[in-house]
Design an enzyme around this catalytic site. Structure first.
Site, short mmCIF file in Angstrom:
data_model
loop_
_atom_site.label_atom_id
_atom_site.label_comp_id
_atom_site.label_asym_id
_atom_site.label_seq_id
_atom_site.Cartn_x
_atom_site.Cartn_y
_atom_site.Cartn_z
N THR A 1 0.81 -87.48 40.73
CA THR A 1 0.47 -86.67 39.86
C THR A 1 1.76 -86.47 38.80
OG1 THR A 1 -0.88 -85.36 41.59
CG2 THR A 1 -0.14 -83.80 39.66
N LYS B 1 -6.58 -84.30 37.08
CA LYS B 1 -5.93 -83.85 38.11
C LYS B 1 -5.00 -82.43 38.10
CE LYS B 1 -3.44 -84.05 42.27
NZ LYS B 1 -3.94 -83.74 43.33
N LYS C 1 5.30 -77.38 40.56
CA LYS C 1 5.55 -78.46 39.55
C LYS C 1 3.95 -78.46 38.92
CE LYS C 1 4.51 -82.42 40.35
NZ LYS C 1 4.10 -83.79 41.27
#
Lengths: 295, 295, 295, 295
Positions: B93, B169, B238
């Site tokens: 990711t 995502k 994050k």
């Protein structure tokens, strides 16, 4: 059972139909006469005032908001000064504060009272498949449980204090509004990157968000088809305000609800209050410069 | 197929296991040696550097974030100056911006490159049941489709531009974080009104939010049991930042993500970065004065 | 002039003193008797009920909020059914909605009515140096202008509709609350970086923010000395809510006010409602983990 | 003193003029040649590269942001491998993180380094009346104090760590942005109630907000005259991001800055990045439906 029923909006009418189908006898009243006529065909009796509806085994009120309930039931002197056997079942989405005021008033007059707001859309109501959120004294709840069983698929009880059921309903609607806003922001993000919204929403609702609420609102938002309204934006805004009010009373900051409030207000300022509440999704699109301003 | 695989965290290890089980031959590398040993038992070969892992039919990188990928793959000179048949499948990711930079670099060197981040938790990865979000040139995707089929239940393709898969995502994780915060605020609201959180969450997840994500996080949050971490709060934070960054690049304000950012920061300030990311739910509780401050 | 005056809180008492000093004759009433006694020494006459205070050239009401004004003035039947020469000057910070309701009621009874809330702290009131925000019909304003001149340094007129003055007052208080929150967040940021807050605030209030409001609140916040309260946090919170309500009525989202609302609520949840409203600055400190939780 | 000076934007040119006027000798460089020519008339020497500018008593860099400074000074190999007597005075508004990186690099090469960003607009710079925010080792600061005295009215020192000065500058700009947004929301609120914005802003800036910053921005916002830009919106947005970054590094949530970020992003999405940063005020107007969408 013998039931008085006031408030035949989309939800009320559906619940009334389920009750009649289950063999209960209804005396109905509604501000505008249209819905009453439909129910007469199913066997309901129309009465001329909310006051005439009170009596029998239960009196069900399903009005739009605090204001309507206060006007019709309190200011209209529907409740007797001294209670009897008639249980007042309040199924409307009203504020926690007003539910507490009502509970106190009913206790003072010895009128049995429960709150029983519902989760579900009008078609679910008409099918008798609602989730009923109920709170009040257990023996009162037990007495009207057959009615709740007729109206809903399952009754969830949340304690003795009627306003608890209203709080739970408000918290649930806050979660729905938050899910809609989440879809809206994610949609704006993917579209601004030239990824078709429907592809993204199909993925999401087939995997981590495989739930009816995401599928339903995801589809509406992807197509930007907010009419006809399943649940009016003005009412959804009201429910967000009820969440903020309930949070305020209990000293609970709800920053997501604050964002929702600002966006619903923006939607109203742009003339969307009669559309489905998922039309709040247009706000995120406008802020990103992805659509021309409508209003 | 012959595969080089770097990055054997919880997710990476699970995917590697699925690939081995499907009959592929893996050369693996990880910064710490533990996970490699487990895979050796299943038949994987351990190599001494990320550079040694590059080669064969595909090179899969599953590192923690932009920084790790940049350090190991770019600064570590893993990529050859001139590409051959080895397809680089980036499953991490990472940010949309870095994915675009990588795509450009690979094109310049003629190295086939696709992005293929995944949705699902480690146990789902080990079972080969992940949802794979893939983007890149169709003929490259077709070549490695057998690998994606071994790792996941289904591959969702989002066009030719690899970074599209990363954006999808990131948007999905933003939606998950938003669902967690929504549960958290609703939980604080009901608890402040003395309604047991588990009763409320059971109702919600049995009706309008009947989805695994709400059931899973609802349970964790109701029990306030944030350890062991399924997905660390620091990583969730994050991902919220990646959503904000992607929104910034595309000029899309995401006010819900701004609230999430502030609450994740608050959680980190109170020492919860190694707990499950659903520990962000404690922030709403602290702000309402419902729990003592932990940090 | 002959004046009835009700509501002798810190602000009301200061204004009454200024009026007496200017030679006007006051009949005063207050819920608790203490402040009346002080004014008697200056020459005021104490009356036994708000109703007895009404009459003469002007009737000034300076109560805490909508609720107090409604209770005392409306429910207490202070206003005559048919107006005469007495001008009702409402100086309290009440909601725009209630101000409109009052204006309508006064018009219906032919009682001259103006809104004249004030800007300034109690010591400024006692010195007769307040800024008076006034709205109402010009000829009514003209009649009582000598009183406004005695109470304040300058009167700012905002048109014929009395509620305009209330809106302006609410907007001004929103700006003050926003300035306090801004100082609070900046303070948390510099302190978390080991820069002394007082050094930063001295710089700021000597340069770009060289204004009394920043100097005053900057000093309080740097010292974290929120008692005694100049203006109670509970009242400041009320004013933020009035801004949100006014915004809602006019379809104006105020996202800064939404943040303020959440932080004031957090402050109340931590027991700070009786401190100075600048104690809301502790919220930013708590969220950053810079202070232990007080509540 | 002998000074190298790079970066002659509006601010840089003004500072350079003040230095020349105070008798210092400047070698200047700028990416575009226009501003250098103006300074040549005043006696400055133009050099052909940033590298040629380094040397003498001090080297002053006043570039737009982290990126420009990194490109020109670091990637352009301006700094010598081993320092001498030349003090590098970095006057740009750069991030706290980059300031720390620079401080470390200068220490490693033994090059004297201080941060000295400024508060004030270009006309203030040209008049030598800026507020200088300085941090670094006292003996280095002392050496260049005559230069700082020539550029500014007063130097405020914030300790030994150069990045402190950058943090203070960022916190100050956050406060300015917050003041602008506050004016904007209050303006939308009064205008939606048909109260002229200029009347409201005149009151406010004559009383509680009697400060140049409110008067200046209040006037611009009341007139909606955002061009020519005194400080470009794109740069103001950068500074809000720097505040959020600094907050993130120190674990300080800044919810007002989050709102500012969303609104600046909205402004950029509507094409206003080259206008004055107070054009962010149009966002609140658009959200309230008070103006047609520009972009």
């Amino acid at each position: 059972m013998e039931i008085g029923f006031i408030g035949l909006g989309n939800m009320g009418k559906g619940i009334a139909q389920s009750l009649i189908r289950a063999g209960h006898r209804l005396r109905v009243w509604n501000r505008s006469p249209g819905p009453s006529k439909e129910l007469v065909k199913l066997g309901a009796e129309v009465v001329q005032s909310p006051r005439d509806a009170f009596g029998g085994d239960a009196f069900i009120s399903m009005l739009a908001d605090d204001h309507a309930l206060r006007e019709v039931v309190l200011n209209g002197h529907v409740l007797p000064q001294k209670g009897g056997d008639t249980v007042h079942i309040c199924m409307a989405t009203i504020s926690v504060g007003f539910a507490k005021e009502l509970a106190q008033l009913h206790r003072a007059r010895n009128i049995p009272f429960i709150s029983a707001p519902v989760l579900g859309r009008p078609d679910v109501a008409a099918a008798g498949k609602l989730a009923i959120l109920a709170a009040g004294e257990p023996q009162i709840l037990d007495r009207v449980q057959p009615l709740l069983d007729a109206a809903g698929q399952k009754t969830w009880r949340f304690g003795d204090e009627p306003s608890n059921a209203n709080l739970v309903k408000i918290a649930a609607n806050f979660m729905l509004a938050s899910a809609i806003e989440t879809i809206a922001e994610a949609r704006a993000l993917v579209e601004a990157n030239d990824i078709p919204a429907d592809q993204f929403l199909t993925l999401i609702t087939s995997t981590v968000f495989d739930a009816p609420v995401y599928k339903g609102y995801g589809g509406i938002i992807a197509r930007r088809q907010y009419e006809p309204a399943g649940f009016k934006l003005a009412l959804g805004f009201k429910d967000v305000r009820l969440a903020l009010e309930a949070g305020e009373a209990a000293h609970v900051p709800l920053p997501l609800a604050s964002v929702l409030r600002d966006h619903f207000l923006d939607a109203v300022a742009h003339g969307d209050e009669l559309k489905d509440w998922s039309a709040v999704a247009e706000v995120a699109m406008r802020h990103a410069g992805l659509v021309a301003q409508s209003g």
